[in-house]
Each structure stands twice: as C-alpha cells, then as structure tokens.
Motif scaffolding. Structure first.
Motif, short mmCIF file in Angstrom:
data_model
loop_
_atom_site.label_atom_id
_atom_site.label_comp_id
_atom_site.label_asym_id
_atom_site.label_seq_id
_atom_site.Cartn_x
_atom_site.Cartn_y
_atom_site.Cartn_z
N GLU A 307 79.04 86.70 124.72
CA GLU A 307 79.10 87.83 125.67
C GLU A 307 78.53 89.07 124.99
N PHE A 308 79.21 90.21 125.08
CA PHE A 308 78.72 91.43 124.45
C PHE A 308 78.27 91.15 123.03
N PRO A 309 77.13 91.62 122.57
CA PRO A 309 76.13 92.43 123.28
C PRO A 309 74.93 91.60 123.79
N ARG A 310 75.17 90.37 124.21
CA ARG A 310 74.09 89.55 124.75
C ARG A 310 73.49 90.25 125.98
N ALA A 311 72.20 90.50 125.94
CA ALA A 311 71.53 91.29 126.99
C ALA A 311 71.44 90.53 128.31
N PHE A 312 71.45 91.28 129.39
CA PHE A 312 70.98 90.75 130.67
C PHE A 312 69.47 90.97 130.68
N ARG A 313 68.72 89.90 130.56
CA ARG A 313 67.28 90.09 130.45
C ARG A 313 66.54 88.92 131.09
N LEU A 314 65.57 89.26 131.92
CA LEU A 314 64.78 88.25 132.60
C LEU A 314 63.60 87.88 131.72
N GLU A 315 63.44 86.59 131.45
CA GLU A 315 62.34 86.14 130.61
C GLU A 315 61.75 84.88 131.21
N ASP A 316 60.44 84.78 131.16
CA ASP A 316 59.79 83.58 131.67
C ASP A 316 60.10 82.38 130.78
N GLU A 317 60.05 82.62 129.50
CA GLU A 317 60.31 81.51 128.57
C GLU A 317 61.28 81.95 127.48
N GLY A 342 75.22 70.47 106.44
CA GLY A 342 73.79 70.35 106.16
C GLY A 342 72.92 70.00 107.37
N SER A 343 73.54 69.78 108.50
CA SER A 343 72.74 69.33 109.65
C SER A 343 71.99 70.49 110.30
N ARG A 344 70.81 70.15 110.80
CA ARG A 344 69.98 71.14 111.48
C ARG A 344 69.51 70.53 112.80
N PRO A 345 69.28 71.35 113.78
CA PRO A 345 68.85 70.80 115.07
C PRO A 345 67.44 70.21 114.97
N PHE A 346 67.21 69.11 115.65
CA PHE A 346 65.85 68.56 115.70
C PHE A 346 65.10 69.11 116.90
N THR A 347 65.87 69.65 117.86
CA THR A 347 65.23 70.36 118.97
C THR A 347 66.22 71.36 119.53
N SER A 348 65.69 72.34 120.21
CA SER A 348 66.56 73.36 120.80
C SER A 348 65.81 74.00 121.95
N TRP A 349 66.55 74.57 122.86
CA TRP A 349 65.91 75.23 124.00
C TRP A 349 66.85 76.29 124.55
N ALA A 350 66.33 77.11 125.44
CA ALA A 350 67.15 78.17 126.03
C ALA A 350 66.81 78.29 127.51
N GLY A 351 67.79 78.66 128.26
CA GLY A 351 67.60 78.90 129.69
C GLY A 351 68.37 80.15 130.09
N LEU A 352 68.26 80.49 131.35
CA LEU A 352 68.95 81.69 131.84
C LEU A 352 70.03 81.29 132.84
N TYR A 353 71.22 81.71 132.58
CA TYR A 353 72.28 81.62 133.58
C TYR A 353 72.05 82.70 134.63
#
Lengths: 428, 428
Positions: A307-317, A342-353
């Motif tokens: 939550e705070f301070p995660r911005a409300f922001r519109l992004e295409d990608e 020691g683990s690291r992500p092999f992939t990651s992505w983001a979307g908008l709620y």
C-alpha cells in the motif's frame, strides 16, 4: 444513428462476462466488444495470480464469489469447457494477535456453513518445514515479522486458468452473435445531446446529453449504451467526461521461483492438504506475502500487495521491480520458509489492479447511458460471473440480479450513489 | 533531519489559512509554505467568483461558512484588514417545481434562525425587469428553461476581496514567524522509512514509512509533517504515493460583461435589495446560471457550473471557452434578462475547482504524516477559516476543533474513513 445497442470497452474478463450476460438476456441486440489488444484477456487479465476462494465474511463478497465459483464448476462439469480448476485451497497463517481477532469472525463464518480447518504451529512446522518462530532473530524483528500462531486451511479455494475462462466467455458471446473487434484502441467516449440541433459545439450545457459511443483509433463507433469495463484504464476514460468511479490503477508484481532443490520440490508437493497433493496457496502472517503453487511450471508464484506509498499510476507496460523481490518478498519468505534460501525468480511480471478506493468491492453503475463495470481490486476473476450478471441486470433496468444458483442480488448495492456493501473483516 | 516541523504545499487561500492556524497554535514550530507561483493566492484562488453566503441546510456546511463569515467580519472590524466585504445578498430564483420542493426546507431553515425574504414573480419583474414567464417561446422550451415562480433574498451573503483575505493570512502567518517560499514548484512528496537502514531502495514494504517532505524544483525540503493544500493539484500529488482524497480538478469559467447600456446600469444598480444599492448575486432558476454584481468594474460576472460531460482535467492555464458564453450562458441569461441583448464579455477567465466527488464538502485527513486539506468544490473561500482551524486541530491531534465564535466541530467528520457530513439540500 447507433450501429450497436451496446459497445463494451475492454475484452478483459469483466468486459467479456458482461458482454456475454447482456447478449444472453438480449439475444436480438447488437453488442460489440472492443479492445486495444489483439485477443481476449491480453491486458491486465493475463497478469492475474488467478486464485479464487469462497471464503469471505462480507455477505457482499461471499455472494459474488460463491456464485461465480459455482458457475466455474458448472462450466467445467456441464458445459465442457476445461477451466483447469485446481482445488489447492488457501492456507492462511496468523500471528497470535491476528488470530485472537480472527477467531470469533471465523466462528461466525463456520456457523454460516463456510468450511475451514485449523492447524497449529507445530503441525505446520512438521508438514511444511515452516519456521513458525521467526522473531528469535534481530533481522526479523527489524522487519516487523511475526511468529505463526495458527493456520487455517480453506478447501473451497484454488486456482483457475484465466485464459480458458476468458475464452469460454468470448466464444459463448460470439456463438450468440456478439461481435468483437481487436486492435481497436478507445481514445474517448463520445457524448451527444439527446435532441441534437445540428449546430456546432453541441452539447451545450442546457441540453441533456448522454454517451453515444466511442472514438477509437479506427474511427467512431456509435452505440445506444456505452459500457466501460476497461479495468485500470477506467478512470482515465471516465475523467474525460467528468465521472468518478473511484477506481485507481495500482501495480501488482508476481515473481515465479522454480522448485529446483529437493527441499523446494518437497514443499511444492507437500501432502495432506488437498487432492492435488501440493502446498496450498499460502499467506504468510506478517507482512502478508503469499505464494501460489504453480504446478504446471514446477514453481511458486510470490506476490505482496503493498500500500502506501505505492503510486496510483497508469502504465502501458508496468514492470516488476527487482528490488521488490530481493529486498522485499525474498527477505520475508526466507524467514518463514528457509527452503527458499538463495532462490531467485526465473520470471516475473507486473499488472495493474483496478482498485476501488471506497471499499475495495466492485463498482457497477450507469449514468448518462454510460455503464461502468470495474474496481474489482484484484478479485475480479473470482467475482467475474456475478459481476457480469449484475451488469446485465442493470442494463435491463432490473432491481435485482439473479446470480448463478438463483441467488438474488440488489443491483444498486454496487452503485456509487446507493452503494451498500458489507465491509470485509478478513483481508489478505 | 527535518528542517521544518511542517511544510504546506500551496499558498492559496486554504494553504495559508491552514498554515496561519497551525502556526498560531504552535508558535514555536517551524512552518514553511511553498508555492510555484510568485506570490500568495495567484493560482486558482485568484480565479474565484469570491462570493459567500451563510445560508445552507446542512449543519456541516453552515458551521463551516457561518464561522468563517463571522471571522471575516471580525477581521475587517476589529483587526483592521479591509476585506472589502460587500453585503449584496444572494437572490435565488426558483421555478414552481423547485420552489414547492424548497419551501419546507426553507421553513426549517427559518426556524433555525436563518434569514431570507421571499419575492414573488411580479415583484421581481417590477424591480429587475426580469422576464419571469420565459417559456412562452419555443427556444426557451428547447433549452429547458423554466418560469420564475419566486425568488428568495439571502441577506447574510455577499462578496469579498480574495486577494485581501489571502494577504491577511499570509502577513499574519509571517508576523508569527512563518516562512514562505515562492517560485518553488513541488514535484513530489518524499517518503522515508520511520527507521531508516541506510540501504538503497528504502522504504521496503515491510518498513513503516511516512511523508518526510517534498521534492521541489529548488531541491528537497524535509519536514516532519507534509501538508497538501494544493487545490486542483492535490490528486496528482497524492496519486504518486497512492492516497485517494477523492478530489478531481474541474474547470469553471467566468465572463465579465460591462454595464454599458442604461438598462444594464439600471439592473446593476437596482435598489431595494441591499445596502450597496445594487442587484444581488442572482441565480437563475434553470439552468442555474448566475450573475454577480462586480461594482468596482461596473460589470456583471456570469458563470455556470456544468456537470456531465465536463472533464476532470488538470491544466496549467485553463481557458474560458467562447462558445460557453455565446451558446450557453448568453442564451440563457438573455431570456430572463433581455437587458443583456447583444452583450459580449469584455474579459473572461477560467480556473479549476478542487471537486470532492464524495459529497462536495471539504476533505481534511492525515495518514503517514501526510495531511490533506482540500476538495472544497468551489466554496473554499467561504469556508477557509473554519477549514484552517480544523486542519490545525487535526495537526494537534485534537478530537474537536474550535471554530471562530467558539463553535465546536468534530475533526474526523471531514476525514475519509470516518466521514460524517450532512448532505446539502439547497444546491445552486
């Protein structure tokens, strides 16, 4: 002249569910869905963690999710569309303070017939190699972590293949004669006076006006009713005509970590919780980082809704942030599950709620021939069918919607002006 | 280290009233006001119609305006600052339908001690050469105009010189030792963890974080508390830290028409309504176009607050629209006041309201050391003093604010989470 009875902006899950239910109850009407992407559900719908649970305190939430999940079962069992439902369950971990608070709430829910099973810290430690007593070290204290007091397992919960679900709605909609246009980006909502004079600059403020379609990169499309189901893009479209749906776009990130070591494989395939023979969708006590068993890719999906301070922001990608995993999720997860060391992500992505900032529950209302469906705040997939039906009832001017399983739901309860939603007590 | 106890974003009327009241109750604290403009009240404050009335049904509204207006009288009478108060009154015209609806509301207000006087259509026609029976012609019907049934004159109402008011607050604030920096544009709100680790990328989501100042075009300014009183710019600042104050920017336009003809001079200087010997601030019945007597420039200011589809749009220099006068305001006004036939504005301007889309009343709340003051929806000038006091009480952690004249007001009533405002029944 309107070419369509209704145009739906957005071929995401909500737009397609809405279009399908409107078309189903109005088979003679011309309904069009448009989307800027090249296929159904390719926007933020595709970024979903794709989890569902029929376990909410709020009657509003429960009505929406339970009827939707029952509909999913019906689709898979009776209609022959494989939604790849996996009943992995939710394992919700609590610290002592939260559990004391939750216990009476859970008791009420049990009386209402909602099922769950309680595990104590010892059992969890045994079954999952979970560190339940994390606050022994300084780092954990600094990070505000909390010891695990108990966990509750919610069996009526699991994962779904969103793509299959979206395809189900789209193909049913098309089968009924509904039209879809992809690669069509909506630039604005067209507004016209109800009784045009044919003079320039209309509508003047003394004229009654309403939405009469959309302007797209491929021309204007006229419709009697315009339905905005544009998810995170809703507010930017509505701002241009001065309508506030109280929906804000907010980024959510997912990180997929492979079960590469034996320890992680053991965790992923932990027995005794569900028929899949895997670890449930698990929510850590504090902060509420969660992990999902992604069986088909032999991995865990990690996320956290900051939550705070995660911005409300519109992004295409919108992009996932490396630090968000490394200094955030990983640091928390490894304290509870040392298996991830020691683990690291092999992939990651983001979307908008599409976050509804009033109460986090969906928003469905109409004004000036403009129908708005959105604000699902991350639980759109588990409410999608109910929302589509409620939107279709609003479209039809009905006071009550009939959700799957014949449950009645007052349409105005999800409006802005006559909103009536019961607050949720159990929030992840 | 924080250089200031509090930094206030915005040297408009609300920011300065807030800064003044905070400084007054905390004389030892270092308080800074910043603004991108070169002087006080040069943003949207300067675009105001600068009217006030102590005549509202809602107790919330009435408490805010009446104490503020009493304070204005006190400033002018006892503190020697000439606010150029002109008690021209409000003349509120009603069609028959609205008047039937308003009558019982007005009766309740009279019982509460609010004064007004009723004029019938004949009296208004005589005194102002007002056309009360406009719907005889086709154009008027097309435009949805309505005949005048009655008018009510509200004597405790008038105009104020906003610049003088702003200067009063600014000079008092400075006199108490408050600091102001102009030509300082705030780019973002700075957020830091409460217990910094000194590592890059802080705050992480597991850290508690709060606003710790502002980033400006002239560098970072650190403060223990950050107060956003940025009017129409509030939402864009708050979006960047994920706080929704439910405030949207919306353009409002004013057109000034000179009283050039004898008929217009007669209208401007209509006798019998007030001690200024001029036409009151007059609100037409439908649509509610209003005109203000601007005596010092021998003109009338016209405006109308349009709704759908007026966009929510942030603009540095919003422009008045020629068509808005010519096809909108003029067409309506000339039907009621034929004296305006052929008249055109000699000047016009536009500003942005900070519209609160929840209920149109102000918003005052604090979270994460970020205090928000705004959303006055066009009545900021007549509520400015009360708002400053409530914000100062919130700043001090008090449950109740004491408004001018010792009226108590519960601070949380204007918050988002515990909001409790009585809806207004009489809306212009």
């Amino acid at each position: 002249m309107a070419e369509y009875d209704a145009v739906v902006v957005g071929a995401g899950l909500l737009g397609l569910s809405t279009a399908y239910h409107i078309k189903k109850t109005n088979p003679q009407e011309k309904i069009l869905v448009v989307d800027k992407m090249g296929a159904a559900g390719q926007g933020n719908t595709a970024k979903s963690a794709a989890m569902f649970r029929s376990f909410f305190y709020s009657h509003t939430n429960l009505a929406l999710v339970d009827t939707t999940i029952e509909f999913f079962k019906h689709v898979q069992k009776d209609l022959g569309a494989d939604l790849k439902l996996k009943w992995v369950g939710y394992l919700w971990l609590f610290n002592d303070e939260d559990y004391r608070w939750a216990e009476p709430v859970l008791t009420v829910m049990a009386e209402r017939g909602l099922e769950y099973r309680v595990y104590n810290a010892h059992e969890l430690s045994e079954k999952l190699k979970l560190r339940t007593n994390v606050t022994k070290d300084e780092d954990s204290k600094l990070m505000g972590l909390a010891d695990v007091e108990a966990g509750i397992l919610i069996p009526k919960a699991g994962s779904i293949d969103i793509d299959s679900l979206v395809n189900f709605y789209e193909s049913e909609f098309r089968r009924l004669g509904g039209e879809v246009r992809y690669n069509t980006k909506v630039e604005s909502i067209v507004v016209e006076p109800r009784e045009p004079l044919g003079t320039p600059g209309e509508p003047y403020f003394w004229q009654e006006a309403g939405a009469s379609g959309i302007k797209t990169n491929r021309g204007v499309i006229k419709a009697k009713r315009t339905i905005v189901a544009a998810g995170a893009w809703t507010a930017s479209l509505l701002d241009s005509v001065g309508v506030d749906a109280h929906i804000k776009p907010v980024k959510r990130q997912l990180f997929s970590v492979r079960a590469e070591t034996n320890e992680l494989k053991k965790l992923l395939w932990a027995k005794g919780f569900n028929s899949e023979g895997c670890v449930p969708f698990t929510i850590l006590p504090k902060p509420r980082v969660y992990l999902k068993p992604a069986l088909e890719e032999n991995s865990f999906w990690f996320s956290y809704g900051d939550e705070f301070p995660r911005a409300f922001r519109l992004e295409d990608e919108p992009q996932p942030e490396e630090n968000y995993y490394q200094y955030g999720i990983y640091q928390v997860a490894v304290k509870y599950f040392p298996q991830f060391a020691g683990s690291r992500p092999f992939t990651s992505w983001a979307g908008l709620y599409a976050m509804n900032t009033l109460d986090g529950q969906p928003v469905i209302f109409e004004e000036h021939d403009l129908l708005v469906v959105g604000g699902t705040s991350g639980s759109g997939n588990m409410k999608a069918d109910a929302i589509g039906r409620i939107a279709a009832s609003l479209y039809a001017g009905e006071k009550y919607a009939v959700l799957y399983g014949d449950k009645k739901f007052r349409v105005s309860d999800l409006s802005i002006n006559q909103r009536k939603v019961e607050p949720e007590k159990l929030i992840i």
